[in-house]
Design an enzyme around this catalytic site. Sequence first.
Site, PDB file in Angstrom:
ATOM      1  N   ASP A   1       0.830  -1.194   0.000  1.00 52.10           N
ATOM      2  CA  ASP A   1       0.000   0.000   0.000  1.00 52.10           C
ATOM      3  C   ASP A   1       0.874   1.257   0.000  1.00 52.10           C
ATOM      4  O   ASP A   1       2.010   1.252   0.461  1.00 52.10           O
ATOM      5  CB  ASP A   1      -0.966   0.017   1.176  1.00 52.10           C
TER       6      ASP A   1
ATOM      7  N   GLU B   1      -0.169  -1.056   5.878  1.00 49.35           N
ATOM      8  CA  GLU B   1       0.943  -0.675   6.748  1.00 49.35           C
ATOM      9  C   GLU B   1       0.921   0.813   7.030  1.00 49.35           C
ATOM     10  O   GLU B   1       1.223   1.260   8.137  1.00 49.35           O
ATOM     11  CB  GLU B   1       2.278  -1.064   6.101  1.00 49.35           C
TER      12      GLU B   1
END
Length: 427
Positions: free
Chosen positions: A110, A175
């Site tokens: 991400d 994350e």
Amino acid sequence: MAIDWRARVRDEVVGQRAAMVTALSAMLRVPSQTGTAAEHEAQAVMASDLAADGLEVDHWELPLAELRADPDFPGSEAPRDEAWGVVGRLPGSADGSGGGRTLLLDGHIDVVPPGDPATWTHDAYGGELTATEARGRGACDMKGGLLAARWAVRALAASGAPLRGDVLVASVESEEDGGLGTFGLLRRGWTADVCVVPEPTGLDLVPACAGALTFRLRIRGRAAHASRRAEGVSAIEKLVPVLAALAALETQRNVDADPLLDRWGIAYPLSLGVVRAGDWASTVPDRLEAEGRLGVALDEDPAAARAALEAAVAEACAGDSWLRRHPVEVEWWGGQFASGRLPADSDLGDRVAVCHHEVTGRSATTWGAPFGSDLRLLTGLGGIPTVHYGPGDVNLAHAPDESVPLAEVEATAQVLALLALEVCGTR
């Protein structure tokens, strides 16, 4: 004649450099922002790629309700109704006689939003390549490192290196807003003897990360017509003493910071990132919300860090007649990153440093990071000794014109492949 597996896996990485660079460009063209459908699409592509590399693949939907109810849930900020995990496993053949340890390479797919397109000199999701670098959002944070991890294991598989222990490549979501992906991986039951997170370190060794706690402040005022502003109480003006208290707290918390973080001007920053107030230009604003980030010191209990901020805000309120009667509300929400550190008795840092020297011919520089990361989940909840080592300049993370040097991606892949031979052993 004995096969030099170290030379063979390095040659495999170098020989496939063109394909590696092409794969990185393709990754950068997927706008896998935290909490979007593209994040899940990127995970599906990664699962397919790892399978094509010859790995056993676990691609599963995370049980969000169950994970959010877990008392150790690390928090999140982006709204999401689904999340996916991906782990590729290159199995070893340890027979239990020793030497067959498992290495985990854990990276997040991400990325944060690109911000104002006008601040970029190239397309944030164009995957542009030059002779020396790959450009785009997520290039260094951390698709370059994740691709290097994949390519290291790809080289091990293609070379036929007879590993005794397993090598795992984990691609995780979320994350950037708390660590849901790695938390879900651990709760899924995946574990290892040691782990490397190839975050951007410029090929330096980072065995420790500070923490970061997201907070929200709510300040109440009293509305009035702007022509009679003295009859009201501006919530914006009441932020001023709170800001002064937070600045003083930041200074206090950075006295005698851990020497590992000496390279940073402020080891444990405290900042406000969002401020919202008022609803009409001609009205004294009667409410304000501010959201910010509190740095957590190495080895500090996050509860102590929260208490310190709450005490500073309370002291600011005590010194203001309005705020004494209408105290500022403090809410802890979003990502809650504790600090993390490689255990002192682990040899992982030394092993990475040896492999780094073999590939680059230089000694590794060691420092601690002022930002939160999945390292704290892996070392804390997972009990897995973990370090950061990867390509790219952390100063470019979350910034416009993000990029990663291709030479560092290639070097990281070689180092991680050599580390797998060290950790897992060969028959």
